[in-house]
Design an enzyme around this catalytic site. Structure first.
Site, PDB file in Angstrom:
ATOM      1  N   TYR A 126      90.694   0.495  15.336  1.00 59.30           N
ATOM      2  CA  TYR A 126      90.000   1.227  14.281  1.00 59.30           C
ATOM      3  C   TYR A 126      89.602   0.198  13.232  1.00 59.30           C
ATOM      4  O   TYR A 126      90.443  -0.588  12.803  1.00 59.30           O
ATOM      5  CB  TYR A 126      90.917   2.260  13.617  1.00 59.30           C
ATOM      6  CG  TYR A 126      91.090   3.549  14.400  1.00 59.30           C
ATOM      7  CD1 TYR A 126      89.998   4.197  14.957  1.00 59.30           C
ATOM      8  CD2 TYR A 126      92.350   4.125  14.546  1.00 59.30           C
ATOM      9  CE1 TYR A 126      90.161   5.397  15.659  1.00 59.30           C
ATOM     10  CE2 TYR A 126      92.515   5.320  15.241  1.00 59.30           C
ATOM     11  CZ  TYR A 126      91.418   5.944  15.792  1.00 59.30           C
ATOM     12  OH  TYR A 126      91.577   7.117  16.481  1.00 59.30           O
ATOM     13  N   SER A 152      97.307   2.065  20.407  1.00 55.50           N
ATOM     14  CA  SER A 152      96.498   2.459  19.246  1.00 55.50           C
ATOM     15  C   SER A 152      96.748   1.531  18.059  1.00 55.50           C
ATOM     16  O   SER A 152      97.865   1.079  17.830  1.00 55.50           O
ATOM     17  CB  SER A 152      96.869   3.894  18.845  1.00 55.50           C
ATOM     18  OG  SER A 152      96.319   4.214  17.586  1.00 55.50           O
ATOM     19  N   THR A 204      87.096   2.529  19.214  1.00 64.32           N
ATOM     20  CA  THR A 204      86.877   3.978  19.198  1.00 64.32           C
ATOM     21  C   THR A 204      85.730   4.300  18.252  1.00 64.32           C
ATOM     22  O   THR A 204      85.767   3.949  17.068  1.00 64.32           O
ATOM     23  CB  THR A 204      88.175   4.701  18.788  1.00 64.32           C
ATOM     24  OG1 THR A 204      89.142   4.407  19.790  1.00 64.32           O
ATOM     25  CG2 THR A 204      87.977   6.207  18.705  1.00 64.32           C
ATOM     26  N   HIS A 216      87.720  12.435  22.187  1.00 65.70           N
ATOM     27  CA  HIS A 216      88.948  12.268  21.405  1.00 65.70           C
ATOM     28  C   HIS A 216      89.896  13.455  21.625  1.00 65.70           C
ATOM     29  O   HIS A 216      90.586  13.909  20.725  1.00 65.70           O
ATOM     30  CB  HIS A 216      88.597  12.139  19.920  1.00 65.70           C
ATOM     31  CG  HIS A 216      89.463  11.182  19.162  1.00 65.70           C
ATOM     32  ND1 HIS A 216      89.043   9.942  18.752  1.00 65.70           N
ATOM     33  CD2 HIS A 216      90.754  11.270  18.731  1.00 65.70           C
ATOM     34  CE1 HIS A 216      90.018   9.324  18.087  1.00 65.70           C
ATOM     35  NE2 HIS A 216      91.079  10.110  18.076  1.00 65.70           N
ATOM     36  N   LYS A 272      84.819   3.450  23.275  1.00 66.24           N
ATOM     37  CA  LYS A 272      85.430   4.759  23.572  1.00 66.24           C
ATOM     38  C   LYS A 272      84.829   5.836  22.675  1.00 66.24           C
ATOM     39  O   LYS A 272      84.729   5.640  21.457  1.00 66.24           O
ATOM     40  CB  LYS A 272      86.947   4.672  23.316  1.00 66.24           C
ATOM     41  CG  LYS A 272      87.707   5.982  23.447  1.00 66.24           C
ATOM     42  CD  LYS A 272      89.205   5.730  23.374  1.00 66.24           C
ATOM     43  CE  LYS A 272      90.029   6.985  23.577  1.00 66.24           C
ATOM     44  NZ  LYS A 272      90.165   7.803  22.364  1.00 66.24           N
TER      45      LYS A 272
HETATM   46  C1  LIG Z   1      98.305  12.801  19.104  1.00 68.51           C
HETATM   47  C2  LIG Z   1      97.055  12.062  19.487  1.00 68.51           C
HETATM   48  C3  LIG Z   1      96.758  10.874  18.845  1.00 68.51           C
HETATM   49  C4  LIG Z   1      95.616  10.160  19.199  1.00 68.51           C
HETATM   50  N1  LIG Z   1      95.381   8.967  18.587  1.00 68.51           N
HETATM   51  C5  LIG Z   1      94.315   8.224  18.973  1.00 68.51           C
HETATM   52  C6  LIG Z   1      94.114   6.937  18.430  1.00 68.51           C
HETATM   53  O1  LIG Z   1      94.886   6.450  17.611  1.00 68.51           O
HETATM   54  N2  LIG Z   1      93.028   6.255  18.853  1.00 68.51           N
HETATM   55  C7  LIG Z   1      92.142   6.750  19.778  1.00 68.51           C
HETATM   56  O2  LIG Z   1      91.170   6.095  20.127  1.00 68.51           O
HETATM   57  N3  LIG Z   1      92.333   7.967  20.319  1.00 68.51           N
HETATM   58  C8  LIG Z   1      93.392   8.700  19.952  1.00 68.51           C
HETATM   59  N4  LIG Z   1      93.605   9.921  20.539  1.00 68.51           N
HETATM   60  C9  LIG Z   1      92.683  10.391  21.603  1.00 68.51           C
HETATM   61  C10 LIG Z   1      93.151   9.930  22.989  1.00 68.51           C
HETATM   62  O3  LIG Z   1      92.986   8.541  23.144  1.00 68.51           O
HETATM   63  C11 LIG Z   1      92.368  10.598  24.117  1.00 68.51           C
HETATM   64  O4  LIG Z   1      90.982  10.430  23.893  1.00 68.51           O
HETATM   65  C12 LIG Z   1      92.660  12.084  24.283  1.00 68.51           C
HETATM   66  O5  LIG Z   1      93.993  12.397  23.932  1.00 68.51           O
HETATM   67  C13 LIG Z   1      92.413  12.473  25.740  1.00 68.51           C
HETATM   68  O6  LIG Z   1      92.568  13.821  25.919  1.00 68.51           O
HETATM   69  P1  LIG Z   1      93.897  14.517  26.534  1.00 68.51           P
HETATM   70  O7  LIG Z   1      94.920  14.478  25.464  1.00 68.51           O
HETATM   71  O8  LIG Z   1      93.407  15.880  26.851  1.00 68.51           O
HETATM   72  O9  LIG Z   1      94.303  13.730  27.787  1.00 68.51           O
HETATM   73  C14 LIG Z   1      94.751  10.665  20.198  1.00 68.51           C
HETATM   74  C15 LIG Z   1      95.060  11.866  20.834  1.00 68.51           C
HETATM   75  C16 LIG Z   1      96.202  12.558  20.504  1.00 68.51           C
HETATM   76  C17 LIG Z   1      96.523  13.825  21.237  1.00 68.51           C
END
Ligand SMILES: Cc1cc2nc3c(=O)[nH]c(=O)nc-3n(C[C@H](O)[C@H](O)[C@H](O)COP(=O)(O)O)c2cc1C
Length: 346
Positions: A129, A106, A154, A237, A213
Site C-alpha cells: 500500500y 500485506s 493493490t 478486494h 491487484k
Molecule cells: C480481513 C481481510 C483483510 C484484507 N486485507 C488486505 C490487504 O491488506 N491488502 C490487500 O491487497 N487485500 C486485502 N484483502 C483482500 C484479499 O487480498 C482478497 O482480495 C480477498 O479476501 C479475496 O476474497 P475471499 O476472501 O473471498 O477469498 C483483505 C481481505 C480480508 C477479508
C-alpha cells in the site's frame, strides 16, 4: 470434530472469534452484493467434464511468474491476522511454505515483513500500500533485501470501502491492531492520487516483478499490460471496496481476453471449493488466491488450521480434475466450462 470443508471452518471460526473481529474479517462494503456475488457467480458457470482420459495420477504443480508452486492456489494478502491467532502472519507463512505455495504478506500485517520472512524459508510476495512515498520506498527496499520475490501493488483502495459492519461494531483499523511496518505512523490509507504513471516510480525502487491487484475490467487489464506489469490479479478486494462491482469470476474472462497471453492472470474472491479453482483455471487464470478461508483456518487452529484449509482445497481440486478428465493443469481449457444460463461457451 475436524472440519471437512471450508464452510465448516467458517462456522467454527465465527464461534471462536470476537464478534467485532469476525465482522471485520467477514464483512464487505454496504449491502454486500459483490461479496455474495463473488461466491454465487461461480454457479453461473458449469464444468464440462471429459471422460476416459487416464487420470491415474493428477499433477497439480505449476509455476507463477516462473516460481514453482505445488498447486495453483496462493494465499491472498490480508491485514490483521494477529487478531485470529497470536502468531498471525508468521503462522500463515509457515503453513503456506509447508503446503509448497506462496503467501502474499500485506503491508498492514500484524507481523513485520522481516518477521514473516524470518519465520520460514518459503517463497513469499509483498503486498504494497502506498500511504506515504517515503514509507512505501522503505518497505519495497526492505522486502527485496529480506527475500520477497515479487511486489503486489493493490490498486482498488483509493479510499476505504464503506464497510458498515465495522461502522456498527465500532471497529477501527488503527485501533484494532498495530502494524509494525508502519512504525509510528499508524494512521493513513493508500494515496488516492496514485495513477498508472505511479507504477514507474514504484518499479524503480527494486528489481522485483510487479503484480497489479484489483483489476475489474478488460480495459484496465489491457492498460496494465501496456504499462509492463509482470502479472495481475483480477480481484474486487473480496467485496470490501465498491459494492455492486462485478464479481471476480465474471470479470476474469474479459481480463484474460484483453491480456492475450502477454502476462499471467490470477484471480481472487469467493474461492471456497476445488471446483471453484478449476472453473477459474478453465476461464484462463494461471492461479487463484484464497482469502478469508485462510483466516478461518488460522482462527480455528493456527498454522495447522491454515495447513488443513490448503490441504482440503488441494484434495478437492485434485478430485475435481480427475472427474473432469484433466490429468494436469495444461489439459484444463476453455472447453471445460460453459455458462449455465444458456450453455454458451465463454
Ligand atoms: C480481513 C481481510 C483483510 C484484507 N486485507 C488486505 C490487504 O491488506 N491488502 C490487500 O491487497 N487485500 C486485502 N484483502 C483482500 C484479499 O487480498 C482478497 O482480495 C480477498 O479476501 C479475496 O476474497 P475471499 O476472501 O473471498 O477469498 C483483505 C481481505 C480480508 C477479508
Amino acid at each position: 470434530m475436524q472440519p471437512i470443508n471450508l464452510r465448516e471452518y467458517e462456522r467454527l471460526a465465527e464461534s471462536r472469534l470476537d464478534a467485532e473481529v469476525w465482522s471485520y474479517y467477514a464483512g464487505g462494503a454496504e449491502d454486500e452484493v459483490t461479496l455474495r456475488a463473488n461466491e454465487s457467480d461461480f454457479d453461473r458457470f458449469r464444468l464440462r467434464p471429459r471422460v476416459l482420459a487416464d487420470v491415474t495420477s493428477i499433477e497439480l504443480s505449476t509455476t507463477v511468474m516462473g516460481e514453482p508452486v505445488s498447486m495453483p492456489v496462493l494465499v491472498a494478502p490480508m491485514a490483521g491476522q494477529g487478531m485470529a491467532h497470536a502468531e498471525g502472519e508468521c503462522a500463515t507463512a509457515r503453513a503456506a511454505a509447508a503446503a509448497g505455495t506462496i503467501m502474499a504478506a500485506s503491508s498492514s500485517a500484524t507481523c513485520s515483513l522481516r518477521q514473516i520472512a524470518e519465520s520460514c524459508p518459503g517463497a513469499r510476495w509483498f503486498q504494497l500500500y502506498v500511504r506515504y512515498w517515503d514509507e512505501a520506498e522503505r518497505l519495497v527496499k526492505e522486502a527485496e533485501s529480506v527475500g520477497y520475490s515479487a511486489l503486489v501493488l493493490t490498486a482498488d483502495l483509493p479510499r476505504m470501502g464503506n464497510r458498515e459492519r465495522d461502522v456498527r461494531s465500532g471497529f477501527k483499523l488503527s485501533r484494532g491492531f498495530h502494524v509494525p511496518n508502519y512504525l509510528d505512523r499508524q494512521e493513513g490509507f493508500q494515496l488516492p492520487s496514485l495513477t498508472w504513471k505511479s507504477l514507474e516510480r514504484i518499479r524503480a525502487w527494486s528489481s522485483l516483478p510487479l503484480v497489479l491487484k484489483g483489476i475489474h475490467t478488460g480495459e484496465d487489464a489491457a492498460i496494465a499490460v501496456e504499462h509492463g506489469v509482470d502479472a495481475m490479479v483480477v480481484s474486487n478486494h473480496g467485496g470490501r471496496q465498491l459494492d455492486g462491482a462485478v464479481s471476480a469470476i465474471e470479470a476474469l474472462p474479459e481480463a484474460v481476453e484483453a491480456v492475450r497471453g502477454r502476462c499471467e492472470v490470477y484471480m481472487d474472491g469467493g474461492i471456497r471449493r476445488g471446483t471453484h479453482v478449476l472453473k477459474a483455471l478453465a476461464l484462463g487464470a494461471r492461479a487463484v488466491f484464497v482469502g478469508r478461508p485462510i483466516l478461518w483456518g488460522l482462527a480455528v487452529d493456527g498454522e495447522s488450521g491454515v495447513r488443513h484449509v490448503l490441504e482440503i482445497l488441494k484434495c478437492e481440486l485434485e478430485r475435481a480434475m480427475a472427474l473432469a478428465g484433466c490429468p494436469d493443469l495444461s489439459s484444463v481449457s476453455n472447453s471445460h466450462i460453459m455458462r449455465a444460463v444458456d450453455g454458451s461457451q465463454v
